[in-house]
Every structure is written in C-alpha cells, then in structure tokens.
Design a protein around this motif. Structure first.
Motif, PDB file in Angstrom:
ATOM      1  N   GLU A  67       0.805  -1.222   0.000  1.00  0.00           N
ATOM      2  CA  GLU A  67       0.000   0.000   0.000  1.00  0.00           C
ATOM      3  C   GLU A  67       0.839   1.273   0.000  1.00  0.00           C
ATOM      4  O   GLU A  67       0.383   2.314  -0.457  1.00  0.00           O
ATOM      5  CB  GLU A  67      -0.937  -0.007   1.207  1.00  0.00           C
TER       6      GLU A  67
ATOM      7  N   ILE B   4       1.135   2.992  -3.280  1.00  0.00           N
ATOM      8  CA  ILE B   4      -0.060   3.717  -3.728  1.00  0.00           C
ATOM      9  C   ILE B   4      -0.233   5.005  -2.934  1.00  0.00           C
ATOM     10  O   ILE B   4      -0.533   6.064  -3.479  1.00  0.00           O
ATOM     11  CB  ILE B   4      -1.296   2.814  -3.592  1.00  0.00           C
ATOM     12  N   GLU B   5      -0.010   4.891  -1.614  1.00  0.00           N
ATOM     13  CA  GLU B   5      -0.123   6.095  -0.767  1.00  0.00           C
ATOM     14  C   GLU B   5       0.837   7.172  -1.246  1.00  0.00           C
ATOM     15  O   GLU B   5       0.470   8.343  -1.371  1.00  0.00           O
ATOM     16  CB  GLU B   5       0.162   5.739   0.686  1.00  0.00           C
TER      17      GLU B   5
ATOM     18  N   ILE C 286      -0.495   8.858  -4.225  1.00  0.00           N
ATOM     19  CA  ILE C 286      -1.596   9.772  -3.932  1.00  0.00           C
ATOM     20  C   ILE C 286      -1.063  11.081  -3.360  1.00  0.00           C
ATOM     21  O   ILE C 286      -1.480  12.171  -3.743  1.00  0.00           O
ATOM     22  CB  ILE C 286      -2.606   9.115  -2.957  1.00  0.00           C
TER      23      ILE C 286
ATOM     24  N   PRO D 136      -6.461   8.707 -10.161  1.00  0.00           N
ATOM     25  CA  PRO D 136      -6.721   7.263 -10.106  1.00  0.00           C
ATOM     26  C   PRO D 136      -6.217   6.517 -11.342  1.00  0.00           C
ATOM     27  O   PRO D 136      -5.747   5.383 -11.239  1.00  0.00           O
ATOM     28  CB  PRO D 136      -8.243   7.185 -10.017  1.00  0.00           C
TER      29      PRO D 136
ATOM     30  N   MET E   5      -9.383   1.558  -2.077  1.00  0.00           N
ATOM     31  CA  MET E   5      -7.985   1.836  -2.373  1.00  0.00           C
ATOM     32  C   MET E   5      -7.713   3.333  -2.396  1.00  0.00           C
ATOM     33  O   MET E   5      -6.755   3.806  -1.835  1.00  0.00           O
ATOM     34  CB  MET E   5      -7.637   1.268  -3.752  1.00  0.00           C
ATOM     35  N   ASP E   6      -8.639   4.015  -3.078  1.00  0.00           N
ATOM     36  CA  ASP E   6      -8.405   5.444  -3.232  1.00  0.00           C
ATOM     37  C   ASP E   6      -8.738   6.219  -1.963  1.00  0.00           C
ATOM     38  O   ASP E   6      -8.483   7.408  -1.871  1.00  0.00           O
ATOM     39  CB  ASP E   6      -9.249   5.989  -4.395  1.00  0.00           C
TER      40      ASP E   6
ATOM     41  N   ILE F  56      -7.465   5.631   0.874  1.00  0.00           N
ATOM     42  CA  ILE F  56      -6.376   5.472   1.835  1.00  0.00           C
ATOM     43  C   ILE F  56      -5.912   6.816   2.374  1.00  0.00           C
ATOM     44  O   ILE F  56      -5.772   7.006   3.568  1.00  0.00           O
ATOM     45  CB  ILE F  56      -5.182   4.749   1.180  1.00  0.00           C
ATOM     46  N   ALA F  57      -5.749   7.768   1.487  1.00  0.00           N
ATOM     47  CA  ALA F  57      -5.226   9.058   1.911  1.00  0.00           C
ATOM     48  C   ALA F  57      -6.304   9.916   2.555  1.00  0.00           C
ATOM     49  O   ALA F  57      -6.082  11.085   2.810  1.00  0.00           O
ATOM     50  CB  ALA F  57      -4.609   9.786   0.735  1.00  0.00           C
TER      51      ALA F  57
ATOM     52  N   LYS G  56      -9.347  10.747   1.388  1.00  0.00           N
ATOM     53  CA  LYS G  56     -10.343  11.460   0.585  1.00  0.00           C
ATOM     54  C   LYS G  56     -11.209  10.476  -0.185  1.00  0.00           C
ATOM     55  O   LYS G  56     -10.726   9.495  -0.713  1.00  0.00           O
ATOM     56  CB  LYS G  56      -9.646  12.441  -0.368  1.00  0.00           C
TER      57      LYS G  56
ATOM     58  N   LEU H  30     -14.941   9.119  -8.033  1.00  0.00           N
ATOM     59  CA  LEU H  30     -15.278   8.159  -9.078  1.00  0.00           C
ATOM     60  C   LEU H  30     -16.171   7.037  -8.569  1.00  0.00           C
ATOM     61  O   LEU H  30     -16.560   6.172  -9.333  1.00  0.00           O
ATOM     62  CB  LEU H  30     -13.994   7.540  -9.643  1.00  0.00           C
TER      63      LEU H  30
END
Lengths: 333, 380
Positions: free
Chosen positions: A229, A232-233, A236, A242, B1-2, B4-5, B7, B11
């Motif tokens: 993870e 991905i973090e 971001i 995305p 997944m999105d 995580i941060a 927000k 989508l």
C-alpha cells in the motif's frame, strides 16, 4: 453390466487398488526386502529410503508416461508414416500435403487471430473487472457472477451464444439479442452473424473471452491486493490521479502475474475445439487447428495428416512449455 | 484503495455503475437461456426472451374454434373461449392468414356459406351457421393478443422424463455422472502419493521430475488421442468407460501433482520432522498428517477435475462414445441437438441448462476452494 455398477466397482477397485498397492509395497519394502533389524539394520533403512520415493511415484509416473509422454513421440512417428500404406515411413509427405491444403492455412490464420485477440481481451477485461470489484462493497457478489461462466461447458456456452446470435427471417420478431439490437439501431436486414466470413471468427472468440475473463479477474485481483500500500499512498500524496495510479503504479507491479494469465489463456486458446465444433464446425471460414485435426483424424480417417496437425499445435505450445519449465526451475533454486 | 489518503473518491458512483454494467453484460446471455427454457416453442419464436417478463402483445398462431354445437332457433351455434381460460386481451383478429388483424374485438364477421363469427376481447367467441357443422373442419381464427407472462415446466418434463430419442437427456445425464465420478476420485489418490514424494522425500532426480510435471501441464491432449485409442484397442478395452476413466486420470495427473505438491511443500516442516523423529514411517506421515492437512488442495483439484470431466466433449467422443450411441454424454447429445434440432430452442435451451446446472451448483457451493486452487495452480 450396468455402467453405474461398473463405475462403482471401478471406484472401489481403483481406490482400493491404490491404497492396497501403496500399503503393501511399503510393508514389503520394510518387512521383507530391507527389514530395519538384524545385523544390517542401518544399511537396510538407508536402502529402503532410497527405494521408497519411487514406490510413491510409480503409479503416477507410469500413467504420465503412457498418457502424455509416449503419445507425443508416437504422434511424431505417426505424422511421418502413411496408414494406408501399412504404416510405411513417408518422410515429410503428410506435412507437405497439409501445407498444400487451403483449409490448413485458414485454420492457422484463424488460430493466430484467436491467439492475439482472446488472451488480450480476456486479460484486459479481467484487469478491469478486478480493479472495479476490489473497490466496492458488493465486489464479492460481482466477482462470483463474472466468474460463473468458468463452470459452464464450452458446449453449454455455445448454445447460450447461439441464442444470442440467432437470426429470424426478415419481418418476424427477432429472438436473438444481437439482431434485435442491430435492427433497433439500423434499418438493415437481420444478419446471420455466424456465416459472415472473417467477422464470424470474432463472434466465436467472444464466447471464449466471456468464459476466460473470470479466470483472469480472480488471479489479477489477488495480485492487485498483494501490492504494497505504501507505493499507492506515496503516489496519492504526490498528486497522482486514479488512472495514473492504476496504469503507472499498479499495472507495472503485477506485470509478472499478467504474463502468467496471458500464457495460461494462450494455452487454452491453442486447444480450443468444442466452441468451434459446436457452433460452426469450421464452416464459413472459422476453422481452427484443433478442429482441423479432429476432422482429419476421425472424419477423413487420415492419421498421418491429423498427427501432423497435432504436431503443429505441439510446436506452438513448446515456447510456453520451455518458459514455464525454466521459471519453475529458477524458483526452486 | 483510493480512500487510503483520507479522501473519498469522486469516481465511486462511476465505479458502481461500471461494475453493474459489466456484471449484467456477463449475466445476460445465461439468463436468456434460462428464461427460454421455461417458455413454450411458440413463445420463444414469437418474441425475444427479454420481453417475456412483461405482458406483451404478440400474434398468436391460428386457433381453430371448437366446442359443442347447440341449436338456437334456426341456427347452429358454438360458443367457447379461444384461450382455454388463459388470461389474454385480444387487440385485433382475422380469419385468414393474409389478413390476421382485419377486425376489432366485438365485431361480427360474415363467413362463406351463411356462417358468422364474433370474437370478444377476452377470447370468447360465438360461431353460428345455418347448417350443422358436425364432422366439418371449423373456422380458424388468427389473433393478436396481449397476454400475461407465462412460464411452463413442460420443457423440463420432456427433457428429463417423457422425451423420445435425443430429446431425452436422462440417460446421457447418468452416463456423464458415470464418467465423472471415478475420473475425479482415482487421480486424486495417485497424485497425492506422488506429490508427497516430490515435496518431502529426498532422492536424486527430484528437481527434474518436478520440471517434467510443469512441462506436461501444457502438453495438448490432442496429441494423445490417436496413440491412446490405438493402445486401448490393442489391449482390448476399445471404446468404453474404462478407457475414458483411464484417459481422464492420465490427463488430470499433471495438474493434480502440481497443485498438491505446491500445497504440501508449504506445510510446516516441524510437524513432519517431529513425526519422523518419533519413528513414523513415510507411509504413516502421509496418511495421518499430510493427507488430512492437504484437504483444501485436494478439494480444489477435485472441483477442477469434476468440472473438466463433466464439461468435456473431446475425450468422451474419442474414448467413450461408440457407434451404438448407448454411452453418449450430455455435451455430445447437445451438439447433436444443435445439428438436428437447431431451431427447437425450447428443447435445446432446456437440455443445455440441465447439463449446466450441476457444475453451476458445484461452482457456487465450492467457489472458495476453486479460487484457492486457481491461485496455487497458475504457474508463477
């Protein structure tokens, strides 16, 4: 004898025979041949342990040898002989006869198209489905439903899709979904989709893509979840959107798995037989190698050319075979 | 997944809709076949299956009026209902195939030879004539009617019990079952012993054998057809159950050995070495420790092999089905139906669904093991 009864007896004999063989051969080894007692106990134990693996392996090795290894060589031999001439050696005659047949080239061309389209489309759809289902609550159910065609036989799938492609005469109500949609959007005539040369290949491919997408999804979804993870973090935090995360962070990290999925589906494609056999039987320029081979072997009774076609399939599989073996050996070291 | 941060993804609604669309697209063809298997031949041909859920207007095939004749005054009268009490609303009707929508409900139509017919919108008709119609062919009526959704189990009755010839799948169903069960059980045992040897016993040539198994995984079984058929004929088995069981066993072994070895090699070493120290023989370790612990892998392979043998067409055609046709399996019979009865969708759809039902049930009940097996089985 009633087949069900025969089946039951076979199960009992097969299972009983296996258990009996393993048990008694081990007993024989330990008690009679090299008993672990007396003056040579230590040497006997060592010898017994050298032989034992082969006792465990013997039935499997014999079956594999007879049902997979021997046929490869026998098919090679048959492809070089002529059955009508009493099995005389004819060199490459079967191959040159095969190469002179337009049907063979048609089958080869179609197989190549299958090889490009089906693995690519299945993997792409599988990746899409994996990414979508992993990020929603009802993803498990969605996965199940997309995965479901995996359990359906190629023949069953052929019937399902024949209904989709069905065409009724002009002016009557269309019962095939594809024609219904087609006529809704255009003023043309109903199309018999499976008889349109060249494009009908793609209508057959859709069936296999529909079946294989679930497989690709399951494997790729597991790979996606295995991505650390932090990567991905970090993306971001750096402001990736995305799509960038998906294509630039996730896909490169699961590339090895994508290759596995791709090659596995490639193998399935090379052997594809039932779908073509049940839906068009190779008519209207939809022939593929496996069906061509079946035609030659069991309809024309030409074992020579049939075996030659089988060897072509084997030849196409070989690079993947070598690659898999190479990787497996690398992993074991 | 999105998320995580911290927000929420904008989508997310798009993802939900896209997933739904994908699932529906994947489900749609199968549902079509399932729905069709509950419709009569007339229904299947008069409208697409997707409209069967709603009340629909359709042109019915000709129905001949029938009923007891009564004498009323000078006239011979026959009264009755065209639809036998089924719910339907006539919107137009006719008396000839050239003009099936000539009249509106309630109209009275003069026929030849002084006969008349009246049709109400619920299907009630009144037929009059000046002469007795006994032993004569009565008038045919073409109707366009809106009828409620209507499903039937008749197709399943035909396919499973009452059908004749290739319409009846009962025998093929049992034949398929007869092929499948031994062909699933026997390779498991053979493979389990071999997998144990390859996973936990030290002997020269082990790595080579493992590599060979990996290689055999992808050998096309097409190559094996003629040599093995020849072999079976030579040893006197010919075409039959014994041959097909042996063939399925042979073809299933590489995957079985590969899956089981991969699983067994991951079992904790301590348990096995402790058992060895305590004096257990390899046979005891295998039967008492490895086999029970390997249950998930055994189940995975069993499901694979079951699906594969149940759905197989090629191996059964080559090694089992002889010219007598007594040993035909379901897949083969469906291909035959596709050829001879290509237009009889009610039989075809039902037959296909009968053969699909069992694997689907296995799939949904045992999906966990199937997924686990797939993940272990794809060559890394």
């Amino acid at each position: 004898m009633n087949p069900a009864l025969q089946g039951l007896i076979t199960i009992v004999l097969g299972v009983g025979g296996c258990v009996g063989y393993f048990y008694f051969s081990n007993q024989f080894l330990d008690k009679v041949l090299y008993p672990a007692k007396g003056p040579n106990a230590g040497r006997n134990i060592n010898r017994a342990n050298m032989i034992r693996p082969w006792l465990f392996l013997a039935p499997a090795l014999i079956a594999l040898g007879f049902y997979l290894v021997y046929p490869v060589f026998e098919t090679l031999r048959l492809s070089l002989t002529d059955r009508d001439a009493g099995g005389a050696f004819v060199g490459a005659e079967n191959y040159s006869q095969m190469l002179s047949e337009p049907k063979f080239w048609e089958a080869l061309r179609n197989n190549m198209m299958w090889l490009i389209v089906v693995p690519a489309a299945s993997t792409a759809f599988g990746l899409l489905a994996a990414q979508l289902t992993d990020s929603i609550k009802w993803g498990g159910v969605a996965k199940s439903l997309i995965f479901m065609p995996m359990a359906i036989s190629f023949v069953g799938a052929a019937v399902i899709w024949k209904l989709v492609y069905d065409a009724r005469p002009e002016g009557t109500e269309q019962i095939g979904v594809l024609n219904a949609i087609y006529l809704f959007f255009s003023d043309g005539d109903p199309q018999t989709w499976l008889t349109i040369p060249f494009w009908n290949n793609f209508f057959l491919m859709i069936v296999l893509i529909w079946i294989q997408t679930g497989f690709a999804m399951v494997i790729l979804s597991a790979a996606l979840r295995g991505i650390p993870e932090e990567t991905i973090e970090a993306a971001i935090v750096d402001g990736a959107n995305p799509f960038q995360i998906f294509f630039k962070i996730k896909v490169p990290q699961i590339m090895a798995t994508i290759v596995v999925v791709w090659t596995t589906i490639t193998i399935v494609v090379l052997k594809v037989f039932d779908i073509v056999f049940a839906m068009t039987n190779g008519q209207w320029e939809t022939q593929v190698l496996a069906n061509y081979m079946y035609d030659k072997m069991f309809r024309a009774n030409d074992w020579g050319v049939g075996s030659a076609a089988a060897m072509v399939i084997m030849l196409l599989v070989t690079p993947i075979l070598v690659w898999n073996v190479y990787n497996a050996r690398k992993e074991m070291r | 997944m999105d998320n995580i941060a911290g927000k929420k993804s904008s989508l997310s609604w798009a993802v939900n809709i896209a997933t739904l669309a994908l699932v529906l697209l994947w489900l749609f063809p199968t549902v079509g076949l399932l729905v069709s298997s509950f419709r009569t031949a007339d229904q299947i041909f008069s409208s697409g299956w997707w409209s069967s859920m709603f009340a629909q207007e359709s042109q019915n095939p000709a129905i001949r009026v029938s009923g007891a004749e009564q004498k009323v005054g000078d006239l011979y009268v026959i009264e009755g209902n065209l639809f036998d009490g089924k719910e339907a609303v006539v919107t137009a009707w006719g008396t000839s195939s050239r003009a099936p929508q000539a009249y509106a409900p309630g109209e009275t139509v003069e026929l030849t030879r002084d006969r008349t017919i009246t049709l109400q919108d619920n299907g009630d008709f009144t037929f009059t004539a000046t002469q007795s119609q006994q032993d004569k062919r009565l008038q045919r009526v073409f109707t366009t009617a809106t009828s409620a959704p209507d499903f039937t189990l008749d197709n399943y009755r035909t396919v499973l019990f009452s059908g004749a010839g290739t319409d009846n799948m009962a025998k093929a169903f049992f034949n398929t079952l007869t092929v499948t069960i031994p062909a699933t059980i026997i390779p498991i045992l053979v493979a389990a012993f071999a997998a144990y040897a390859l996973a936990w016993m030290e002997f020269p040539g082990r790595a080579l054998l493992i590599a060979a198994v990996v290689g055999l995984l992808v050998v096309p079984l097409q190559l094996a057809l003629i040599p093995l058929l020849k072999f079976h004929n030579e040893i006197g088995i010919g075409k039959g159950y014994l041959g097909v069981w042996m063939a399925h066993t042979g073809f299933g072994l590489p995957l079985a050995i590969y899956l089981l070895r991969n699983y067994m090699v991951g079992l904790p070493r301590d348990i096995i070495e402790n058992a060895r120290v305590d004096g257990a023989t390899d046979f005891q370790i295998f039967v008492k420790i490895i086999l029970p612990l390997s249950f998930p892998a055994l189940a995975s392979f069993a499901i694979f092999q079951f699906l594969w043998t149940w759905n197989d067409l090629l191996v059964a055609m080559v090694f089992l089905i002889d010219s007598s046709g007594q040993t035909t399996v379901m897949t083969r019979q469906i291909v035959e139906l596709l050829g001879t009865r290509g237009g009889n969708w009610e039989i075809l759809a039902t037959a296909a669904f009968v053969s699909i039902a069992v694997p689907l049930a296995v799939f949904f009940l045992m999906q966990r093991y199937l997924v686990r097996g797939l993940l272990a089985g794809s060559v890394k």
